[in-house]
Design a protein around this motif. Sequence first.
Motif, PDB file in Angstrom:
ATOM      1  N   UNK A 121     -19.690 -27.670 -43.681  1.00  6.93           N
ATOM      2  CA  UNK A 121     -18.934 -28.257 -42.573  1.00  6.93           C
ATOM      3  C   UNK A 121     -18.013 -27.240 -41.916  1.00  6.93           C
ATOM      4  N   UNK A 122     -17.358 -26.438 -42.731  1.00 12.56           N
ATOM      5  CA  UNK A 122     -16.475 -25.401 -42.203  1.00 12.56           C
ATOM      6  C   UNK A 122     -17.264 -24.397 -41.372  1.00 12.56           C
ATOM      7  N   UNK A 123     -18.398 -23.949 -41.891  1.00 11.56           N
ATOM      8  CA  UNK A 123     -19.205 -22.953 -41.191  1.00 11.56           C
ATOM      9  C   UNK A 123     -19.697 -23.472 -39.844  1.00 11.56           C
ATOM     10  N   UNK A 124     -20.080 -24.714 -39.796  1.00 13.08           N
ATOM     11  CA  UNK A 124     -20.635 -25.275 -38.553  1.00 13.08           C
ATOM     12  C   UNK A 124     -19.546 -25.596 -37.538  1.00 13.08           C
ATOM     13  N   UNK A 125     -18.467 -26.217 -37.989  1.00 14.12           N
ATOM     14  CA  UNK A 125     -17.463 -26.686 -37.029  1.00 14.12           C
ATOM     15  C   UNK A 125     -16.511 -25.591 -36.575  1.00 14.12           C
ATOM     16  N   UNK A 126     -16.159 -24.662 -37.467  1.00 10.73           N
ATOM     17  CA  UNK A 126     -15.181 -23.625 -37.117  1.00 10.73           C
ATOM     18  C   UNK A 126     -15.858 -22.328 -36.699  1.00 10.73           C
ATOM     19  N   UNK A 127     -16.907 -21.916 -37.412  1.00 12.24           N
ATOM     20  CA  UNK A 127     -17.552 -20.629 -37.118  1.00 12.24           C
ATOM     21  C   UNK A 127     -18.711 -20.738 -36.140  1.00 12.24           C
ATOM     22  N   UNK A 128     -19.213 -21.951 -35.896  1.00 16.05           N
ATOM     23  CA  UNK A 128     -20.364 -22.099 -35.020  1.00 16.05           C
ATOM     24  C   UNK A 128     -21.676 -21.690 -35.661  1.00 16.05           C
ATOM     25  N   UNK A 129     -21.734 -21.646 -36.993  1.00 17.48           N
ATOM     26  CA  UNK A 129     -22.949 -21.248 -37.697  1.00 17.48           C
ATOM     27  C   UNK A 129     -23.969 -22.384 -37.688  1.00 17.48           C
ATOM     28  N   UNK A 130     -25.248 -22.006 -37.769  1.00 18.60           N
ATOM     29  CA  UNK A 130     -26.317 -23.007 -37.814  1.00 18.60           C
ATOM     30  C   UNK A 130     -26.626 -23.427 -39.239  1.00 18.60           C
ATOM     31  N   UNK A 131     -26.439 -22.493 -40.176  1.00 18.87           N
ATOM     32  CA  UNK A 131     -26.759 -22.831 -41.562  1.00 18.87           C
ATOM     33  C   UNK A 131     -25.992 -21.916 -42.508  1.00 18.87           C
TER      34      UNK A 131
END
Length: 560
Positions: free
Chosen positions: A454-464
Amino acid sequence: MALHDLDIARRATLRRITDLARERLGINEAQLVPYGHHKAKIALPYLQSLTERPDGQLILVTATSPTPAGEGKTTTSIGLADAMNLLGHKAVLALREPSIGPVFGMKGGAAGGGRAQVGPMEDINLHFTGDFHAIALAHNLLAAMIDNHIHQGNALGIDVRRVFWRRVVDMNDRALRQITVGLGGPGNGYPREAGFDIVAASEVMAIFCLATSLADLKARLGRIVVAETRDRQPVTAADLKAHGAMAVLLKDALAPNLVQTLENNPALLHGGPFGNIAHGCNSLIATRAALKLGDYAITEAGFGADLGAEKFIDIKCRLAGLQPSAAVLVTTVRALKMHGGVPKDALGSENLAALEQGMANLDRHLHNLREGFGLPCVVAINHFVTDTDAEIALLQNRVALRGVPCAVSRHWAEGGAGATDLARAVVALCDQAPPKTPRFSYADADSLWDKLTQLARTVYGAARVTASPEAEARIAQWQAQGWGHLPVCVAKTQYSFSTDPKLLGAPSGHTLHVREARLSAGAGFVVMVCGDIMTMPGLPVHPGAEGMDIDDAGQVTGLY
């Protein structure tokens, strides 16, 4: 000829710290432990007596993603505090102490810059009051007791292949990242692989900065997991009976340090975890002290908002129940042009197109702070002499279109007087609504892997998110052993939302790869080491130490 930071600092007239404490904060000399004329520790029993006093408003200063062009988060924090006091508000700074490693490596001094500094600058950048040394000693005492326990018969059954606790030193020294200890025969212990981290990455540093009291400090130290047994059971510092002695080494350091800005305003400097490899916030004790001693407490979190601000919210505010009133997002025209593709040597030329393109980085951080964490924001444009009127106007206009207050701040050149517009904007924002609990990136009940995702997707914009087999196994093991309720602390490059420092701007769709996972049970979080980030930095080709010297009269040179 332009003055260096050290020259400006030496021309300032600092007040005796006992006088400043009494007149500005109402602290009598009996409640201080002076370290010379211009710095002192505030006694913990006195701070504990302030419990019933109402809190001031908490202001977080953070920034867009760092670039070699410079953003000036610490300098802006100091300038903001000076400006608020100049306008008649009682503002107290709560900042981190510098690590000696980067001071002699890439950054030089780390006590602000220009006319927005804290002093005594030389002391702060070097040994200060000895807090870092105490943390290093406590950490390395535990390391010594682990190896001694194994050498003396290993009653706990420690598996020497699964000793997690490394040693630390407060210096950038890449040669110590991986070492072998115990060589030279049976009298020197049991040979095993080990290594060093920098002090700012130590779990003891994180514990020191999150502890609420001496008793809490000792309890947290006892929970440190240092190794596993042969049947994969955790071994703690308390099992080794090391936590009491560690607390002894830290008892004096736990009291926060009181210093002052060049304009003689109070500042608490205490603790110093890095924002890219740890949780990046000053001590909770100092933050709470600033809230009790001032109407406004101004603090900062390390590096960009995706690192420092996220950890400030998801770790520090979550664990301590802090409620920030507003965030200041610091940026510069130069930094945004670099995010827009301009090389460093061309930043002095006007480039509106690159500035517009680079604002994607600003937008991502604003979105995270406002929509993600629910914090009201002010954008602070840290002014450089190379900024053109057209560039400033464009940036102000674009921020206004986003419905965010914006102020140009000239604190580096003018001190507090140059940051009054920013101060007024911050006060107005704080006055609009009472502080409330920020929104977190994930819930306590989520699994460690879900929190990271969740952190990676919402804050960093990561896909996976991916992980090495060893890291994935560790995360699953800790989840099964009951550590899943802990927050996650991502260690990654500060230069990008991704793990690639060359991906500037606001990259999306990338992969966050976890190389290693470390359990910090005493601090109360799990560290996810991502990409190529190192917990022991190295020195650059030309370290700052090359330009430092001392003359026959004892005057230091080259410490900017």
